[in-house]
Design a protein around this motif. Structure first.
Motif, PDB file in Angstrom:
ATOM      1  N   LEU A  98      37.815  29.303  37.813  1.00 38.80           N
ATOM      2  CA  LEU A  98      39.137  30.535  37.475  1.00 38.80           C
ATOM      3  C   LEU A  98      40.188  29.832  37.969  1.00 38.80           C
ATOM      4  O   LEU A  98      41.309  30.541  38.291  1.00 38.80           O
ATOM      5  CB  LEU A  98      38.683  31.445  38.225  1.00 38.80           C
ATOM      6  CG  LEU A  98      37.414  32.471  37.361  1.00 38.80           C
ATOM      7  CD1 LEU A  98      36.868  33.577  37.813  1.00 38.80           C
ATOM      8  CD2 LEU A  98      37.574  32.756  35.949  1.00 38.80           C
ATOM      9  N   VAL A 100      43.765  32.261  38.087  1.00 33.16           N
ATOM     10  CA  VAL A 100      43.525  34.004  38.563  1.00 33.16           C
ATOM     11  C   VAL A 100      43.816  34.447  40.159  1.00 33.16           C
ATOM     12  O   VAL A 100      43.316  33.862  41.281  1.00 33.16           O
ATOM     13  CB  VAL A 100      42.173  34.454  38.084  1.00 33.16           C
ATOM     14  CG1 VAL A 100      41.499  35.377  38.617  1.00 33.16           C
ATOM     15  CG2 VAL A 100      41.993  33.750  36.511  1.00 33.16           C
ATOM     16  N   ASN A 101      44.411  35.640  40.183  1.00 35.68           N
ATOM     17  CA  ASN A 101      44.371  36.033  42.031  1.00 35.68           C
ATOM     18  C   ASN A 101      43.295  36.096  42.332  1.00 35.68           C
ATOM     19  O   ASN A 101      41.990  36.636  41.651  1.00 35.68           O
ATOM     20  CB  ASN A 101      45.922  37.085  41.729  1.00 35.68           C
ATOM     21  CG  ASN A 101      44.959  38.626  41.615  1.00 35.68           C
ATOM     22  OD1 ASN A 101      43.603  38.883  41.900  1.00 35.68           O
ATOM     23  ND2 ASN A 101      45.665  39.133  40.130  1.00 35.68           N
ATOM     24  N   LYS A 102      43.621  36.353  43.386  1.00 36.69           N
ATOM     25  CA  LYS A 102      42.079  36.494  44.339  1.00 36.69           C
ATOM     26  C   LYS A 102      40.973  36.777  44.430  1.00 36.69           C
ATOM     27  O   LYS A 102      39.810  36.979  44.483  1.00 36.69           O
ATOM     28  CB  LYS A 102      42.667  36.238  45.975  1.00 36.69           C
ATOM     29  CG  LYS A 102      41.465  35.120  47.011  1.00 36.69           C
ATOM     30  CD  LYS A 102      42.294  35.476  47.984  1.00 36.69           C
ATOM     31  CE  LYS A 102      41.625  34.168  48.676  1.00 36.69           C
ATOM     32  NZ  LYS A 102      41.859  33.631  50.215  1.00 36.69           N
ATOM     33  N   ALA A 103      41.976  38.575  44.260  1.00 32.22           N
ATOM     34  CA  ALA A 103      40.794  40.206  44.465  1.00 32.22           C
ATOM     35  C   ALA A 103      39.665  39.838  42.907  1.00 32.22           C
ATOM     36  O   ALA A 103      38.912  39.809  42.979  1.00 32.22           O
ATOM     37  CB  ALA A 103      41.646  41.305  44.309  1.00 32.22           C
ATOM     38  N   THR A 104      41.358  39.490  41.981  1.00 30.34           N
ATOM     39  CA  THR A 104      40.002  38.989  40.299  1.00 30.34           C
ATOM     40  C   THR A 104      39.442  37.800  40.401  1.00 30.34           C
ATOM     41  O   THR A 104      37.691  38.368  39.734  1.00 30.34           O
ATOM     42  CB  THR A 104      41.479  38.750  39.025  1.00 30.34           C
ATOM     43  OG1 THR A 104      42.635  39.945  39.560  1.00 30.34           O
ATOM     44  CG2 THR A 104      41.237  39.695  38.130  1.00 30.34           C
ATOM     45  N   LEU A 105      39.575  36.879  41.222  1.00 27.51           N
ATOM     46  CA  LEU A 105      38.436  36.281  40.962  1.00 27.51           C
ATOM     47  C   LEU A 105      37.016  36.577  41.256  1.00 27.51           C
ATOM     48  O   LEU A 105      36.325  36.309  40.849  1.00 27.51           O
ATOM     49  CB  LEU A 105      39.767  34.874  42.242  1.00 27.51           C
ATOM     50  CG  LEU A 105      38.693  33.817  42.085  1.00 27.51           C
ATOM     51  CD1 LEU A 105      39.452  32.430  42.263  1.00 27.51           C
ATOM     52  CD2 LEU A 105      38.106  33.498  43.280  1.00 27.51           C
ATOM     53  N   HIS A 106      37.401  36.641  43.027  1.00 30.67           N
ATOM     54  CA  HIS A 106      36.364  37.334  42.814  1.00 30.67           C
ATOM     55  C   HIS A 106      35.487  38.433  42.835  1.00 30.67           C
ATOM     56  O   HIS A 106      34.232  38.799  42.494  1.00 30.67           O
ATOM     57  CB  HIS A 106      36.771  38.356  44.922  1.00 30.67           C
ATOM     58  CG  HIS A 106      35.601  38.707  45.477  1.00 30.67           C
ATOM     59  ND1 HIS A 106      34.677  38.556  46.546  1.00 30.67           N
ATOM     60  CD2 HIS A 106      34.450  40.312  46.117  1.00 30.67           C
ATOM     61  CE1 HIS A 106      33.592  38.676  47.110  1.00 30.67           C
ATOM     62  NE2 HIS A 106      33.737  40.152  46.915  1.00 30.67           N
ATOM     63  N   GLN A 107      36.196  38.879  41.595  1.00 25.16           N
ATOM     64  CA  GLN A 107      35.568  39.813  40.951  1.00 25.16           C
ATOM     65  C   GLN A 107      34.497  39.809  39.823  1.00 25.16           C
ATOM     66  O   GLN A 107      33.456  40.269  39.607  1.00 25.16           O
ATOM     67  CB  GLN A 107      36.403  41.156  40.719  1.00 25.16           C
ATOM     68  CG  GLN A 107      36.050  42.609  39.731  1.00 25.16           C
ATOM     69  CD  GLN A 107      36.974  43.078  39.141  1.00 25.16           C
ATOM     70  OE1 GLN A 107      38.106  43.109  39.533  1.00 25.16           O
ATOM     71  NE2 GLN A 107      36.567  43.822  38.317  1.00 25.16           N
ATOM     72  N   ARG A 108      35.297  38.586  39.794  1.00 21.33           N
ATOM     73  CA  ARG A 108      34.879  38.586  38.715  1.00 21.33           C
ATOM     74  C   ARG A 108      33.792  37.128  38.646  1.00 21.33           C
ATOM     75  O   ARG A 108      32.885  37.223  37.958  1.00 21.33           O
ATOM     76  CB  ARG A 108      35.666  37.595  37.285  1.00 21.33           C
ATOM     77  CG  ARG A 108      36.503  38.360  35.917  1.00 21.33           C
ATOM     78  CD  ARG A 108      37.641  37.380  35.916  1.00 21.33           C
ATOM     79  NE  ARG A 108      37.454  36.959  34.537  1.00 21.33           N
ATOM     80  CZ  ARG A 108      38.494  36.323  34.416  1.00 21.33           C
ATOM     81  NH1 ARG A 108      39.485  35.871  34.391  1.00 21.33           N
ATOM     82  NH2 ARG A 108      37.819  35.150  33.135  1.00 21.33           N
ATOM     83  N   SER A 157      30.665  39.222  39.132  1.00 22.87           N
ATOM     84  CA  SER A 157      29.878  40.440  37.533  1.00 22.87           C
ATOM     85  C   SER A 157      30.004  39.127  37.096  1.00 22.87           C
ATOM     86  O   SER A 157      28.439  39.295  36.561  1.00 22.87           O
ATOM     87  CB  SER A 157      30.965  40.990  37.120  1.00 22.87           C
ATOM     88  OG  SER A 157      31.818  39.894  35.915  1.00 22.87           O
TER      89      SER A 157
END
Lengths: 362, 305
Positions: free
Chosen positions: A108, A113-121, A124
């Motif tokens: 990612l 991919v930005n940090k927040a989205t990365l963490h979330q993905r 998941s």
């Protein structure tokens, strides 16, 4: 059927793929179509070329010639990092200097991919492989099964439309391996990406696959569903490689088939003109006197009896000298009726399960 | 029955208990006995001389107990300069070794084993010839009328001979050449253990070749690189022959100063004090690098087995 998580899968079209190492063909003009979203297993003995084929798809091995399309795109000359396929390596190849989350987040990060989205993905993906809360672990703190899951999470987190797996379960012990087979199967149903899976374990292939491509000497021997691969092998190699079988030569005369002078009813066989009769140990039955009518029968003498726990094997020498095996479950009644070594027995094979195989490569 | 005593204490009753315990003790004594020669050797050739050195450094020129040898080092700027030169030369040599050694080790690590071995032998061959011979060979090559200057002038690359030796240039060229194997070997060793599948995995995940190198290969090669850097730097700190021959008296390192003090002034006190300070600084470097490597491991470095 359509899951919200499902990915737009891509079909793979392979044409005339050839790779030689000196005089040896690792891949010999292979044509193969992998359907969109299916779980296809490349099955073959070691050195058969199955791993070479996977490595060509991943871009790590350059073939001599041929074509490979992902969807409509020719990828054969594309560099590995541009192919957008997920891959699970045999030894997992998890980066030891990164945490679990670092490993899964790596693809990612490469895609900005930005940090927040990365963490979330990453979270998941960990959830998908049932490793919630493992993000901060170091790789050397994981068990084999956990590493396997992390490797899988890393391969799917960037939502590739094709997933390649190179004997991913071979390092696990038997129990865990069987558990992971079912789990991978479920995961595939959930994510729906086109999956090409390499294994030399026929049981694994039969358990997991939508279709199996049996490969030997760089050639595709048969491409079919597990049932058909097992029940209607296209050639002696497949019959011998998948499951146990004895192949007996048969004669053809004006539409009738016979073995050692005895007529054989081949109504259940797709191949009517095959020259070999396949006998699988578990499809044969021990006939009591008077039961012969519905069966193709074979007379023989018991050579050996082997008790194997859940089943037992009877080795029988037929009249013309061929050895065949017959397997039966170890139920009390059956076990009590096991004939002794040296006894005369009649073996039966139901016409529906009588299969002829064309001669060919063995 | 109290045969099951507290956990960790050994039951004293039972068949052959006394005899078996005796066997245990005898075995341990035997093992200790085997290591005695090594321990003695370390004490005799390292422990005693270092202690003696330290003892000598505590006496001034008149043979009276004092700290004057140490205070002099603080008072005189020249000593500070010598230590600075020593660290400077060591630092620069290390940097040159890394600049040459890392790409070379990487190149060797990518080769098939057979070719890599040939490359390693090429590195090690000069390593087996005498240090002095190699140092004087550089003198022959680098001096005013040496090979390089002759060729350079004949080819018209430069007109007046370059000052390649009897200065910092010569010292660094010679030292880098001699130190290179010490950097190369641990680095190459650690690079060889990096699984090629890591790089494949990285590129499969979308990393360009450069990115795969930088994010995966380089961090995994760091333990070997650090090991090489520490060895080279520490060896450089106490180096004598090469700077003495190729430095031409312009590059004074601590070891050379010690030699001068003993040779010219026969002053063991001052020389010993210099040795003690160099030893202390070297240990400090080792200690700091040890801490840093630890830190590195906590941060997740290391090849990880």
């Amino acid at each position: 059927m359509a899951d919200a998580n499902q990915i737009n899968a891509l079909p793979i079209t392979i044409r005339g793929l050839t790779k030689t190492y000196g005089p040896v063909f690792a891949l010999d003009h292979v044509d193969l179509d992998v359907r969109s979203g299916e779980f296809l297993t490349l099955l073959g003995p070691s050195g058969s070329g199955k791993t070479t084929l996977l490595m060509v798809l991943a871009g790590f091995t350059r073939p001599d010639h041929g074509s490979a399309l992902f969807g409509d795109d020719e990828v054969i000359r594309m560099q590995p990092h541009k192919r957008e396929v997920g891959m699970v390596f045999q030894n997992y190849a998890l980066f030891p200097h990164m945490t679990v989350a670092g490993n899964i987040g790596f693809p990612l990060k490469l895609r900005n991919v930005n940090k927040a989205t990365l963490h979330q993905r990453v979270e998941s993906a960990l959830e998908t492989v049932q490793l919630e809360g493992f993000g901060d672990r170091q790789i050397d703190q994981l068990s084999g099964g956990q590493m396997q899951r992390v490797a899988l999470a890393r391969a799917i987190v960037f939502e590739p439309r094709i997933l390649l797996m190179d004997e991913p379960l071979s390092a696990l012990d038997k129990k865990l391996r069987e558990h992971m087979q079912i789990e991978l199967r479920h995961l595939h149903e959930k994510l729906g990406m086109t999956t090409v899976y390499v294994t030399h374990d026929q049981r694994e292939a039969l358990t997991m696959s939508d279709r199996i491509a049996v490969i030997n000497d760089g050639k595709l021997m048969q491409l079919d569903s597990p049932r058909r691969i097992y029940d209607q092998p296209a050639n002696p190699f497949v019959a011998n490689f998948i499951g146990e079988s004895t192949l007996l030569p048969v004669e053809h005369s004006d539409g009738h088939v016979s073995y050692a002078g005895t007529p054989v009813n081949v109504s259940g066989s797709e191949s009517k003109d095959g020259r070999l009769l396949m006998l699988r140990p578990e499809r044969l039955v021990l006939l009591k006197p008077g039961e012969e009518a519905d069966y193709n029968t074979f007379q023989g003498v018991v050579k050996d009896v082997v008790y194997q726990g859940e089943s037992f094997l009877l080795y029988v020498t037929l009249m013309d000298g061929a050895d065949v095996a017959i397997r039966s479950v170890s139920q009390r009644g059956l076990l009590a009726a096991v004939p002794e070594v040296g006894a005369q027995v009649t073996l039966g094979l139901h016409p529906d399960e009588t299969v002829l195989i064309p001669e060919g490569e063995s | 029955m109290s045969t099951h005593s507290l956990p960790g204490t050994r039951p004293t009753t039972g068949a052959n208990a006394a005899g078996l315990r005796q066997d245990d003790v005898r075995e341990r004594m035997l093992m200790f006995g085997l290591s005695v020669p090594a321990i003695l050797l370390v004490v005799v050739i390292i422990g005693i001389p270092v202690g003696w050195l330290f003892w000598l450094s505590l006496f001034n020129d008149e043979g009276v107990l004092s700290t004057s040898n140490y205070t002099r080092m603080i008072e005189h700027k020249s000593y500070y300069r010598i230590f600075r030169t020593t660290f400077n030369v060591s630092f620069l040599t290390t940097i040159i070794c890394v600049a040459i050694g890392y790409p070379f080790a990487y190149f060797l690590a990518q080769l098939p084993q057979k070719w890599a071995n040939i490359g390693l032998i090429a590195v090690l061959l000069p390593f087996w010839t005498s240090l002095l011979v190699r140092t004087y060979a550089w003198l022959v090559i680098l001096q005013r009328k040496g090979l390089i200057n002759q060729w350079g002038i004949e080819l018209g690359l430069w007109d007046t001979p370059l000052r390649l030796v009897h200065n910092l240039n010569g010292t660094l060229i010679g030292m880098a050449h001699i130190m290179l194997p010490f950097l190369l070997l641990p680095l190459y060793g650690s690079m060889r253990t990096i699984d090629q599948d890591y790089i494949k995995a990285a590129s499969n995940l979308g990393a360009s070749p450069f990115r795969a190198f930088w994010s995966i290969y380089f961090p995994l090669s760091l333990p070997g690189l650090f090991a090489g850097i520490v060895v080279v730097f520490v060896l450089c700190l106490g180096f004598f022959v090469t700077p003495a021959v190729l430095g031409g008296g312009r590059v004074i390192m601590v070891s050379m100063k010690i030699e001068t003090i003993i040779d010219l002034f026969y002053n063991f006190g001052t020389a010993s004090a210099l040795g003690v300070v160099l030893l202390a600084l070297t240990l400090l470097v080792l200690f700091i690098s040890h801490k840093l490597l630890r830190l590195d491991r906590i941060l997740g470095g290391g090849t990880g087995t």
